[in-house]
Structure formats: structure tokens, C-alpha cells
Design an enzyme around this catalytic site. Sequence first.
Site, PDB file in Angstrom:
ATOM      1  N   TYR A  47      17.622  22.685  56.791  1.00  0.00           N
ATOM      2  CA  TYR A  47      18.997  23.162  56.897  1.00  0.00           C
ATOM      3  C   TYR A  47      19.435  23.105  58.372  1.00  0.00           C
ATOM      4  O   TYR A  47      18.700  23.554  59.266  1.00  0.00           O
ATOM      5  CB  TYR A  47      19.085  24.597  56.361  1.00  0.00           C
ATOM      6  CG  TYR A  47      20.443  25.206  56.529  1.00  0.00           C
ATOM      7  CD1 TYR A  47      21.528  24.772  55.764  1.00  0.00           C
ATOM      8  CD2 TYR A  47      20.674  26.207  57.472  1.00  0.00           C
ATOM      9  CE1 TYR A  47      22.788  25.319  55.931  1.00  0.00           C
ATOM     10  CE2 TYR A  47      21.931  26.759  57.638  1.00  0.00           C
ATOM     11  CZ  TYR A  47      22.979  26.311  56.865  1.00  0.00           C
ATOM     12  OH  TYR A  47      24.230  26.853  57.034  1.00  0.00           O
ATOM     13  N   LYS A  75      24.695  31.874  48.636  1.00  0.00           N
ATOM     14  CA  LYS A  75      24.807  30.769  47.676  1.00  0.00           C
ATOM     15  C   LYS A  75      24.585  31.289  46.251  1.00  0.00           C
ATOM     16  O   LYS A  75      25.388  32.059  45.773  1.00  0.00           O
ATOM     17  CB  LYS A  75      23.822  29.659  48.061  1.00  0.00           C
ATOM     18  CG  LYS A  75      23.759  29.376  49.571  1.00  0.00           C
ATOM     19  CD  LYS A  75      25.020  28.743  50.137  1.00  0.00           C
ATOM     20  CE  LYS A  75      25.061  28.707  51.660  1.00  0.00           C
ATOM     21  NZ  LYS A  75      23.949  28.139  52.354  1.00  0.00           N
ATOM     22  N   ASP A 115      12.223  28.340  52.153  1.00  0.00           N
ATOM     23  CA  ASP A 115      13.653  28.633  51.994  1.00  0.00           C
ATOM     24  C   ASP A 115      13.998  28.255  50.556  1.00  0.00           C
ATOM     25  O   ASP A 115      14.066  27.077  50.212  1.00  0.00           O
ATOM     26  CB  ASP A 115      14.457  27.820  53.015  1.00  0.00           C
ATOM     27  CG  ASP A 115      15.957  28.083  52.926  1.00  0.00           C
ATOM     28  OD1 ASP A 115      16.433  28.515  51.855  1.00  0.00           O
ATOM     29  OD2 ASP A 115      16.657  27.827  53.930  1.00  0.00           O
ATOM     30  N   ARG A 130      21.129  51.833  59.821  1.00  0.00           N
ATOM     31  CA  ARG A 130      20.546  50.538  60.201  1.00  0.00           C
ATOM     32  C   ARG A 130      19.117  50.456  59.652  1.00  0.00           C
ATOM     33  O   ARG A 130      18.691  49.439  59.144  1.00  0.00           O
ATOM     34  CB  ARG A 130      20.537  50.328  61.723  1.00  0.00           C
ATOM     35  CG  ARG A 130      19.796  49.047  62.093  1.00  0.00           C
ATOM     36  CD  ARG A 130      19.901  48.555  63.547  1.00  0.00           C
ATOM     37  NE  ARG A 130      20.321  49.521  64.513  1.00  0.00           N
ATOM     38  CZ  ARG A 130      19.538  50.479  65.036  1.00  0.00           C
ATOM     39  NH1 ARG A 130      18.257  50.564  64.683  1.00  0.00           N
ATOM     40  NH2 ARG A 130      20.007  51.335  65.914  1.00  0.00           N
TER      41      ARG A 130
HETATM   42  C1  PLP Z   1      23.460  28.155  53.754  1.00  0.00           C
HETATM   43  C2  PLP Z   1      22.014  27.981  53.970  1.00  0.00           C
HETATM   44  C3  PLP Z   1      21.341  28.727  54.958  1.00  0.00           C
HETATM   45  C4  PLP Z   1      22.054  29.659  55.905  1.00  0.00           C
HETATM   46  O1  PLP Z   1      22.591  30.765  55.271  1.00  0.00           O
HETATM   47  P1  PLP Z   1      23.894  31.548  55.768  1.00  0.00           P
HETATM   48  O2  PLP Z   1      24.026  32.596  54.735  1.00  0.00           O
HETATM   49  O3  PLP Z   1      25.013  30.582  55.824  1.00  0.00           O
HETATM   50  O4  PLP Z   1      23.559  32.084  57.126  1.00  0.00           O
HETATM   51  C5  PLP Z   1      19.968  28.564  55.060  1.00  0.00           C
HETATM   52  N1  PLP Z   1      19.297  27.701  54.279  1.00  0.00           N
HETATM   53  C6  PLP Z   1      19.914  26.967  53.338  1.00  0.00           C
HETATM   54  C7  PLP Z   1      19.121  26.014  52.500  1.00  0.00           C
HETATM   55  C8  PLP Z   1      21.286  27.075  53.154  1.00  0.00           C
HETATM   56  O5  PLP Z   1      21.901  26.323  52.235  1.00  0.00           O
END
Ligand code: PLP
Length: 388
Positions: free
Chosen positions: A97, A194, A169, A45
Site C-alpha cells: 500500500y 474499507k 495487512d 486516550r
Molecule cells: C487504505 C489502506 C490503508 C490505509 O488506511 P487508512 O485508513 O486510509 O489510513 C492501508 N492498507 C491498505 C491495504 C489500504 O487499502
Amino acid sequence: MKETTKLLHSIPVDELTGAISTPIYQTSTYVQEAPGVNKGYDYARSNNPTRKVLEDLIAGLESGSNGYAFASGLAAIDAVVKLLSSGDEIVAVDDIYGGAFRLFTHIYQKFGITVKYVDATDPANIAHAITPATKLIWIESPTNPTLKIADIAAIAKIAKAKGVLLCVDNTFASPASQKPIELGADLVIHSATKYLAGHSDLIAGLVVTKTEELGEQIKFIQNASGAILAPFDSWLVIRGIETLSLRVKQHSENAQQIAEYLLTQPLVKNVYYPGLPQHKNHEVANKQQRYAGGVISFDLKIDDKELATQLVSSTRFFKLAESLGGVKSLICLPCEMTHKSIPAEKRRAAGVSDSLIRLSVGLEDVEDLIEDLQVQFVALSKKVSITA
Ligand SMILES: *Cc1c(COP(=O)(O)O)cnc(C)c1O
């Protein structure tokens, strides 16, 4: 050395065997020579060599000092919020988001952290919202799903002047296109689910810090809360990042052509894409992004959910699904999918009409993607002329 060479060769060759691909250390613990005497690893961890390669890789790619890998993008966001204490305030972008909104509002509000949401397309809105209690500014650029652009360098200046941390982000742009820390941000988070992983095959999150000191705090939170990324998924994200710059370039080239095609369509009302000169903050996007990205949204002149539903349910190559950033194209209807939990009035005020359609443009041949949409527009125009 140029960027991609540097990236590829920053992934170390395995010292033990010479393996050119990072070994997957599928272990929970490490044998010690004597109590407390180990090779730098005691429990998985806290530390895992495969995860460490990914963490160093993303830190380098984002021009930060430290990187940390989490079980999801939301776990990464959660770790950043845990830097704060009860009574602290966050100023966040208004079309944040949805998962981050849910976390801020429904989890952290009850622990005494408050959040103000502002339109970040004008940095002055952020400056006005800051109070002595503000400890964190949270922005996304481009945003989801209307691809709004915030001027990261301008907001970083405000953050610095007020002594507030700025977290970006960077999921939609990816570091192949935009590097917030170079623009003055203190923290960057990713949903590595993504573009970074890039193949729609896992869930992962990353945090990068500008300074060692912030890095140590995130490391403490990562170990204390425990939402780490598993070794195999770390390996998959490393593998994804190896082709990131190639993919993002092609996603963007395809998306630019599709956005220009959509502009010519009589049934389309608005096209939201930072690569179009019509985009409100096109100049800012050009300044801070290398590529305009693979996500486009558009809505229909007849703002009808049924028509939009027919379109998103009938495409052949654009698969109907949430998420984005994978090699295969996806299509979604935010009002019924990603943004369903936002009250309809609020949603519409934010520009998410009932016919707003979001595309995650993949790496298929762009001619096929345009034809896929063309078939749907022909079908819709027949339907519209019959009902009219
Ligand atoms: C998908 C997404 C998240 C969250 O990520 P997960 O991997 O689904 O937990 C956060 N910010 C943005 C802009 C996203 O597209």
C-alpha cells in the site's frame, strides 16, 4: 454456535441499561472515588468503553488475543512499526500500500529502520531477503491494485523458523474471508475505513495481536503515541462489522460476475481477480480465502491513459474516487490517483499500466453494474475505430 451468531452475540448488551446497541461513551475522563480508585477507566486516550467493545470484537473476529483501534489504517501500521528499534530491518511485499511505503521509506528510514521490498507471491523470495537484522515481515494479500496473492501459511512458517514477526495487512480480504492469525501470522492490521466499516463514512485502523504479550506492547504504543479511534467512529465500525459477512459475500459474488464479464471484452487486456482460474495464485487464494473479494483491476489492450480516463470519468454507478470496500461501487485510475507518487517506470514494472483501472465492486444489483461498464466499452470501441 456458528461464526456469524458468535460474532453478533460477542457484542455485549450494555450492563447498566440493557441497551442492545453499544452506548457511545463521549467522555474525556472518568470520575474517581478516591485518587487512583476507579471503575477500570481513568482517561479516554488510555481506555474508552465503546472503543473497548470494538477492540474485543475485532480480536475475536481475527482469532487473536488482543485488538486495538486507531485513528486510521496508517496509524495502525505506524503502531506496529514502533515495535522495532533503530538498526532493525523489515522485509515487505513489493506492491505494498502506497501509504505504508511512504511511512516506511520517508519516516522510519531516517530513524534507522531499513526496508527490503520483495515479490511475496513466491515465499522463497522472503526467505532469501531475511538477515539477522530482520525483525518484521510485512505482507498484504490480495495486494493493491494488481491483486497478487501471497501464501500466508508458507510465509508464516518461514517467519517462525527465523524468529521474525509476521504482520499481514488484511484490509482487502477482511476477516470474513481470511484469518491470517489462524494461518500463523503474529499481527494483523486493517484499514477499517474499507470493508470493516463498509459504508465509506469514516477513517479508522485496527491492530490485532496473536499473543497477550504483543498486545500489551501495542497497547503501550497506542497510549503513548495517542492515535486512538474516537467513540462515535468506534461505534460506526462496530455497526459495520455486524453486517460484514453478508456484505463481503455479496461484494464477492458481484465481483466474480463482473470479472467474468470483463474477460469477454475485446478491449480488455488483463483482468486481475483472485476468483478467476487464470489468476497466477488462484489455488493459494482458494486455500486461504473464503471469498475472492470485491476488488478487480483490468487494463486495456490499447494502453492509453486518455481512453482509460474517459472510461473512469463516464461511468454512472461506479463513482470516480479513491478507496474501496463501501456499499457503493467505486472506480479509479491508479496511475493518476492512488499510485501517482510512484515513479512511472517503477509503476509500470509492477504491472500498473497507464490504462489499469481498479474497481471496488459495491452492493448494487450486478446487472446494473455490468450495463454501466458495457455502455463505456461501446463508447470506447466507437472512439477506437474512428481513430484507427
Ligand atoms: C487504505 C489502506 C490503508 C490505509 O488506511 P487508512 O485508513 O486510509 O489510513 C492501508 N492498507 C491498505 C491495504 C489500504 O487499502
